[in-house]
Structure formats: structure tokens, C-alpha cells
Design an enzyme around this catalytic site. Structure first.
Site, PDB file in Angstrom:
ATOM      1  N   LYS A 191       0.889  -1.187   0.000  1.00  0.00           N
ATOM      2  CA  LYS A 191       0.000   0.000   0.000  1.00  0.00           C
ATOM      3  C   LYS A 191       0.918   1.226   0.000  1.00  0.00           C
ATOM      4  CE  LYS A 191      -1.916   3.043   1.989  1.00  0.00           C
ATOM      5  NZ  LYS A 191      -1.659   4.447   1.557  1.00  0.00           N
ATOM      6  N   GLU A 266       9.938   1.784  10.586  1.00  0.00           N
ATOM      7  CA  GLU A 266      10.955   2.804  10.349  1.00  0.00           C
ATOM      8  C   GLU A 266      10.238   4.146  10.388  1.00  0.00           C
ATOM      9  OE1 GLU A 266      13.125   1.887   6.792  1.00  0.00           O
ATOM     10  OE2 GLU A 266      13.897   0.052   7.671  1.00  0.00           O
ATOM     11  N   CYS A 300      14.107  10.902   6.428  1.00  0.00           N
ATOM     12  CA  CYS A 300      14.054  10.481   7.836  1.00  0.00           C
ATOM     13  C   CYS A 300      15.411  10.619   8.505  1.00  0.00           C
ATOM     14  CB  CYS A 300      13.558   9.044   7.918  1.00  0.00           C
ATOM     15  SG  CYS A 300      14.566   7.906   6.971  1.00  0.00           S
ATOM     16  N   GLU A 399       9.756  16.699  14.631  1.00  0.00           N
ATOM     17  CA  GLU A 399      10.215  16.472  13.260  1.00  0.00           C
ATOM     18  C   GLU A 399       9.458  17.415  12.324  1.00  0.00           C
ATOM     19  OE1 GLU A 399       8.950  12.912  11.096  1.00  0.00           O
ATOM     20  OE2 GLU A 399      11.044  12.576  10.535  1.00  0.00           O
TER      21      GLU A 399
HETATM   22  P1  NAD Z   1       2.537   8.649   7.227  1.00  0.00           P
HETATM   23  O1  NAD Z   1       2.746   7.917   8.503  1.00  0.00           O
HETATM   24  O2  NAD Z   1       1.531   9.740   7.200  1.00  0.00           O
HETATM   25  O3  NAD Z   1       2.113   7.659   6.069  1.00  0.00           O
HETATM   26  C1  NAD Z   1       2.894   6.544   5.706  1.00  0.00           C
HETATM   27  C2  NAD Z   1       2.008   5.489   5.106  1.00  0.00           C
HETATM   28  O4  NAD Z   1       1.122   5.003   6.117  1.00  0.00           O
HETATM   29  C3  NAD Z   1       1.129   5.966   3.959  1.00  0.00           C
HETATM   30  O5  NAD Z   1       1.082   4.955   2.969  1.00  0.00           O
HETATM   31  C4  NAD Z   1      -0.226   6.140   4.612  1.00  0.00           C
HETATM   32  O6  NAD Z   1      -1.298   5.998   3.714  1.00  0.00           O
HETATM   33  C5  NAD Z   1      -0.202   5.004   5.605  1.00  0.00           C
HETATM   34  N1  NAD Z   1      -1.124   5.152   6.748  1.00  0.00           N
HETATM   35  C6  NAD Z   1      -1.550   6.295   7.336  1.00  0.00           C
HETATM   36  N2  NAD Z   1      -2.405   6.014   8.349  1.00  0.00           N
HETATM   37  C7  NAD Z   1      -2.501   4.666   8.409  1.00  0.00           C
HETATM   38  C8  NAD Z   1      -3.207   3.765   9.246  1.00  0.00           C
HETATM   39  N3  NAD Z   1      -3.987   4.196  10.243  1.00  0.00           N
HETATM   40  N4  NAD Z   1      -3.061   2.444   9.034  1.00  0.00           N
HETATM   41  C9  NAD Z   1      -2.256   1.983   8.050  1.00  0.00           C
HETATM   42  N5  NAD Z   1      -1.575   2.776   7.216  1.00  0.00           N
HETATM   43  C10 NAD Z   1      -1.687   4.112   7.399  1.00  0.00           C
HETATM   44  O7  NAD Z   1       3.987   9.165   6.804  1.00  0.00           O
HETATM   45  P2  NAD Z   1       4.346  10.124   5.591  1.00  0.00           P
HETATM   46  O8  NAD Z   1       3.881  11.500   5.973  1.00  0.00           O
HETATM   47  O9  NAD Z   1       3.870   9.487   4.332  1.00  0.00           O
HETATM   48  O10 NAD Z   1       5.944  10.056   5.582  1.00  0.00           O
HETATM   49  C11 NAD Z   1       6.764  10.889   6.325  1.00  0.00           C
HETATM   50  C12 NAD Z   1       7.230  10.187   7.582  1.00  0.00           C
HETATM   51  O11 NAD Z   1       7.920   8.984   7.250  1.00  0.00           O
HETATM   52  C13 NAD Z   1       8.229  11.009   8.387  1.00  0.00           C
HETATM   53  O12 NAD Z   1       7.911  10.929   9.759  1.00  0.00           O
HETATM   54  C14 NAD Z   1       9.557  10.310   8.121  1.00  0.00           C
HETATM   55  O13 NAD Z   1      10.539  10.487   9.105  1.00  0.00           O
HETATM   56  C15 NAD Z   1       9.126   8.897   8.003  1.00  0.00           C
HETATM   57  N6  NAD Z   1      10.148   8.120   7.283  1.00  0.00           N
HETATM   58  C16 NAD Z   1      10.934   7.255   7.999  1.00  0.00           C
HETATM   59  C17 NAD Z   1      11.946   6.531   7.368  1.00  0.00           C
HETATM   60  C18 NAD Z   1      12.842   5.611   8.157  1.00  0.00           C
HETATM   61  O14 NAD Z   1      13.515   4.800   7.541  1.00  0.00           O
HETATM   62  N7  NAD Z   1      12.891   5.692   9.475  1.00  0.00           N
HETATM   63  C19 NAD Z   1      12.138   6.681   6.005  1.00  0.00           C
HETATM   64  C20 NAD Z   1      11.316   7.582   5.295  1.00  0.00           C
HETATM   65  C21 NAD Z   1      10.317   8.282   5.961  1.00  0.00           C
END
Ligand code: NAD
Length: 505
Positions: A191, A266, A300, A399
Site C-alpha cells: 500500500k 521505520e 528520515c 520532526e
Molecule cells: P505517514 O505515517 O503519514 O504515512 C505513511 C504510510 O502510512 C502511507 O502509505 C499512509 O497511507 C499510511 N497510513 C496512514 N495512516 C494509516 C493507518 N492508520 N493504518 C495503516 N496505514 C496508514 O507518513 P508520511 O507523511 O507518508 O511520511 C513521512 C514520515 O515517514 C516522516 O515521519 C519520516 O521520518 C518517516 N520516514 C521514515 C523513514 C525511516 O527509515 N525511518 C524513512 C522515510 C520516511
């Protein structure tokens, strides 16, 4: 050498298919719309114009995909590792062959600059190659002989897994999860993030064209609270590999609890780059600038907190401001661009809101601190530097996920460590000093899953990738990925007759 005009023309050709149709799901080898027929709009952050509509899937679509992954599981898990290796290399070849198309699509979909995305597409191919080579040995465990007993461990793929990815560098990041899952013998449902779903569609097409059997990998588009949630709750899905925000990680953990899923997270970061006055200050400054202003700061592992020894704080932050002032903001497809538009107006608003917060908290905005005018008029933000920040300010704790750096002075090693560790996150840390003993001492005590000493983030794929505290659970990379996607089993053989305690009779 690519030019903006060339890239625009080529991107237009590649994007035409999305404009004319919808971004479909791929379930059991078939391209299908959502069962409800619903779609959602995808816009480009460059000019906020729609570039596609994508399938807005729900529980019914997830159910079909999970069943397809379950059906394909025995065949895929049973395929000899050597065969899986060949197939995964074929996928890597096909990614490399279409790297330009992938990068162009990703730039328009995410706003990330061409100079970084063209490399990210090739890194994605490397991720497949790396795990392809490990596939034949993935099941191999340890020999653990004991007196009168021979133990050995094996690993078996855990089953169909769910992969949920964010919007920041979606193509490369998805391969970092999907390649080890496939190498381990798992089937999966992916997804992707709703803000940037286009390249996930390219990726699964590439994989199936390269010969991946139907149903081994399924793609379901949709919103997090709908398709994402249904995936985390589905009983046939054994584990969830998730990359995204910490708050979403918590929600997923709760959603996945009733079906006792294994989770790998992550999550976010507020990573410190710690600069002592004895460091190579020119290199430290280059690295600090690179790690926060590349990839639009939507990274991240970005070094979003700059901790500098007080004696050199003024000079060093001035140097950072000078470098950052010269960073080129522009169209993501322009090869000269460093900072492109942020992913979406809602995210741009979030980042801009921290400029008011910084002012209210009494920090100084030494550079930037406002939206930028960029081609297309999209979600551009100026590279920003906050100085005079205190560790307890929100700009030093939360963040922001944009090209925004918060600089804080420290008096000595103890204070530097307390500030570095004084946040809820613990993903990466960057340390600059020529004092070897201090470097060892400091890295031992620093609460971060990954630490680079006198270097920016240079990835070596066998090393563990992941965070502590609110930054995550579990590690990826090398064999660490297989610990997640596989079950470890111990088998004990008696090599002599052990005394068996007789009960009764
Ligand atoms: P997000 O958490 O809003 O969304 C990530 C994914 O989760 C999307 O596909 C979204 O549709 C899905 N999602 C949202 N709510 C959900 C739920 N209740 N159940 C299941 N899936 C759900 O994150 P974002 O805004 O897309 O990405 C940015 C974040 O990702 C930042 O916090 C960044 O630090 C983190 N990130 C971490 C790493 C790492 O390796 N640690 C790498 C890249 C990004």
C-alpha cells in the site's frame, strides 16, 4: 547531460498514461480498479495540478489482495532460492533499464529534485541485487551443538506480509522493503502513500514483466485510514513492514494487535549532527548542509538539529547560512535544482507553521523562514536556519520534515550528549571530532540506531538500518531483514540417550 527542457518533454510522455487512465491496483496479476469504483486525485507539488486519479481501495480490495498473496505463498516460498535470485536480478535489470522513466515520474509526483531521484532509481536496482544474492542462503541458520544433542536452526518465510510506505522517496524506499521480503520467500501486499502513488505502479509492472508469478506481489492503492488500516487488520497478513510517521506507527501497532502481527517500523527522526571545535569544520559544514537540504529535507535520516560547540557556534552557523543561501531552489526536473517543492500543500503548511513557532519561541531565523517563489508556483519553501534555539523548544524537539535546520550551542561533551539524547526520537546521529577517544565514548552513549563519525550518511547495505525510541522497531539490511520476514526454527536431535525422568508406571 539532461536539461530541464528535455526532462519536461520526456516526463510529459511518461505521465500521459496516468493522465489518461487511473492508477490501478494489481491483484493476482491483474490490473483492476477499486471494487467500489472510487478514485482519489493525485496532484503534482510543482503546480498543484492533477496528474492522475488513483484507485481508492477499501477492505474488500485488501481482502482480495491478501487472498491472492496467500494463494501464491506456497509456490513462491517453495521456489529454490537460486531461482528467486535469478528473478530478482531480472527485476533489478528492468529497473535499471527504466531508471530514467522512474526518476522523471517520481520528480513530478513528489517534487524531489532530479539530481537525487536519478540516483535513487539506480539505488533501488541495487537493493534488488543485494537481496537477490542473499536469497539462496536465506533459510540457512546456525549449527548449535551441545553435549548429547545437535541443534540446528532454519528460517522459513513468515507468510504473506503487508508493506506500507511513505511519500518522500517512494520508489527506492519500497524496494528496500519489498526486495528482502521476496528474497525471503514471502508474498506481499503493498500500500503506497496516497500523495505519491505513481512509481509503485511502475515497480509492480516491471516485476511482473520480469517474470514474477501472479499474486506474489499485489498492489493496493488508497488512503491510510481505509486501505492501510484494512491491510494491518487482515488475518491472512502475518507481518507489517511500515515506513512513516511515529504516530502512524502507534496506530498500526494497535490495529495489528488483535491478529498478533509482527511489526517492523521505520519512523521519524530529529537527528543531531554534533560538531566539536577540533573537527574538520569545512567538511562538517558541507555534510551538515547536505544532510538537511538534500531531498528537500524530507528525509528520515536528515540532520535536522545542529549542535555546535559554543566557541565556534557563531562562525560555524554563519558558514552554514552562507552555504544554504546559495542553494538553488527550482523545478524538480531541472538538473541544477537542489530544493524542489515540498510534497503537498498540507505538508508545506505544516513546515511553514514552524516559522511562526520559532518566532514565538524566541529563536532567530538566520536564513529563509518563508515560502519561496518557484516555477509552477507550487509548494516551495526556502532553505531555513534557526539559531539561538534552546533544546526544549518545539523547533528542537519535533520532526519538521522540510529544509529546516535548528542550531543549538553546547559548552562541553556532557551537555552535547544530554541535548542530543533529549528528544523522543533516536534514528541517526552524526558526530564530527578528531578526538578518537571522545568519538568512541560519545557514540556509545548516543541514543541512535545509526551513527556516522566524520561522515554524512553513507549507506552500506549489509549494515543494520533502523531506529531506537520513537524512531522505530527492528532493523533492515543484510540478514537483519530476514529476521523480520522469516521465522527462525530450532531443531534438536539427540545424539545419545538422555536420562528421561520416569513419571508413573
Ligand atoms: P505517514 O505515517 O503519514 O504515512 C505513511 C504510510 O502510512 C502511507 O502509505 C499512509 O497511507 C499510511 N497510513 C496512514 N495512516 C494509516 C493507518 N492508520 N493504518 C495503516 N496505514 C496508514 O507518513 P508520511 O507523511 O507518508 O511520511 C513521512 C514520515 O515517514 C516522516 O515521519 C519520516 O521520518 C518517516 N520516514 C521514515 C523513514 C525511516 O527509515 N525511518 C524513512 C522515510 C520516511
Amino acid at each position: 547531460m539532461a536539461s530541464l527542457e528535455d526532462n519536461l518533454k520526456k516526463a510529459e510522455t511518461h505521465l500521459a498514461r496516468f493522465r489518461d487512465g487511473i492508477v490501478l491496483n494489481q491483484i493476482g496479476g491483474e490490473a483492476v480498479p477499486a471494487a467500489s469504483g472510487e478514485t482519489f486525485e493525485v496532484i503534482s507539488p510543482v503546480d498543484l495540478r492533477p496528474i492522475a486519479r488513483a484507485a481508492r481501495s477499501g477492505a474488500e480490495d485488501i481482502d482480495r489482495a491478501a487472498k491472492a498473496a496467500k494463494e501464491a505463498f506456497a509456490g513462491w516460498a517453495g521456489m529454490p532460492g537460486k531461482e528467486r535470485k535469478k528473478l530478482l536480478h531480472r527485476i533489478a535489470d528492468a529497473i535499471a533499464a527504466r531508471a530514467e522513466e522512474i526518476a522523471l515520474t517520481e520528480c513530478v509526483d513528489t517534487g524531489q529534485a532530479w539530481r537525487f531521484m536519478s540516483k535513487a532509481a539506480l539505488r533501488a536496482a541495487e537493493n534488488f541485487r543485494f537481496f537477490a544474492d542473499r536469497a539462496p542462503d536465506a533459510r540457512n541458520g546456525l549449527a548449535l551443538p551441545a553435549e548429547g544433542q545437535f541443534n540446528y536452526t532454519t528460517r522459513t518465510p513468515i507468510g504473506p506480509v503487508g508493506v506500507i510506505t511513505p511519500w518522500n522517496t517512494p520508489f527506492m524506499l519500497s524496494t528496500w522493503k519489498i526486495a528482502p521480503a521476496l528474497a525471503a520467500g514471502c508474498t506481499l501486499v503493498h500500500k503506497p502513500a496516497e500523495f505519491s502513488p505513481l512509481t509503485a505502479r511502475l515497480l509492480i509492472e516491471i516485476a511482473e514483466e520480469a517474470g514474477l508469478p501472479r499474486g506474489v506481489w499485489n498492489l493496493v492503492n488508497g488512503l491510510g485510514e481505509e486501505a492501510g488500516k484494512a491491510l494491518t487488520e487482515h488475518p491472512l497478513i502475518r507481518a507489517i513492514a511500515f515506513v512513516g510517521e511515529s504516530a502512524t506507527g502507534s496506530a498500526i501497532m494497535a490495529q495489528a494487535a488483535p491478529t498478533l502481527k509482527r511489526v517492523h517500523f521505520e519512523l521519524g527522526g530529529k537527528n543531531p549532527v554534533v560538531v566539536f571545535k577540533d573537527a574538520d569544520l569545512d567538511r562538517a559544514a558541507e555534510a551538515a548542509v547536505f544532510m538537511i537540504y538534500s531531498l528537500n529535507g524530507e528525509r528520515c535520516t536528515s540532520s535536522s538539529r545542529l549542535l555546535v560547540e559554543a566557541d565556534i557556534y557563531e562562525d560555524f552557523t554563519r558558514k552554514i547560512a552562507e552555504k544554504a543561501r546559495a542553494i538553488r531552489i527550482g523545478h524538480p526536473l531541472d538538473p541544477e535544482t537542489v530544493v524542489g517543492p515540498l510534497i503537498h500543500p498540507t505538508h508545506q503548511e505544516k513546515v511553514l507553521s514552524y516559522f511562526d513557532i520559532a518566532r514565538q519561541e524566541g529563536a532567530t531565523i538566520a536564513l529563509g523562514g518563508e515560502a519561496a517563489e518557484g516555477p509552477g508556483g507550487g509548494c516551495y519553501v526556502k532553505p531555513t536556519l534557526f539559531t539561538d534555539a534552546r533544546p526544549d523548544m518545539r523547533i528542537a524537539q519535533e520532526e519538521i520534515f522540510g529544509p529546516v535546520l535548528t542550531a543549538i550551542p553546547f559548552r562541553d561533551e556532557g551537555e552535547a550528549l544530554a541535548i542530543a539524547n533529549g528528544v523522543s526520537y533516536g534514528l541517526t546521529g552524526y558526530l564530527w571530532t578528531r578526538d578518537v577517544a571522545r568519538a568512541f565514548r560519545f557514540s556509545e552513549a548516543l541514543e541512535a540506531g545509526m551513527i556516522w563519525v566524520n561522515s554524512e550518511n553513507v549507506r552500506h547495505l549489509p549494515t543494520p538500518f533502523g531506529g531506537m525510541k520513537a524512531s522505530g522497531i527492528g532493523r533492515d539490511g543484510g540478514d537483519y531483514s530476514f529476521d523480520f520476514y522469516m521465522e527462525t526454527k530450532n531443531i534438536a536431535f539427540a545424539t545419545m540417550d538422555h536420562p528421561i525422568t520416569r513419571l508413573g508406571g
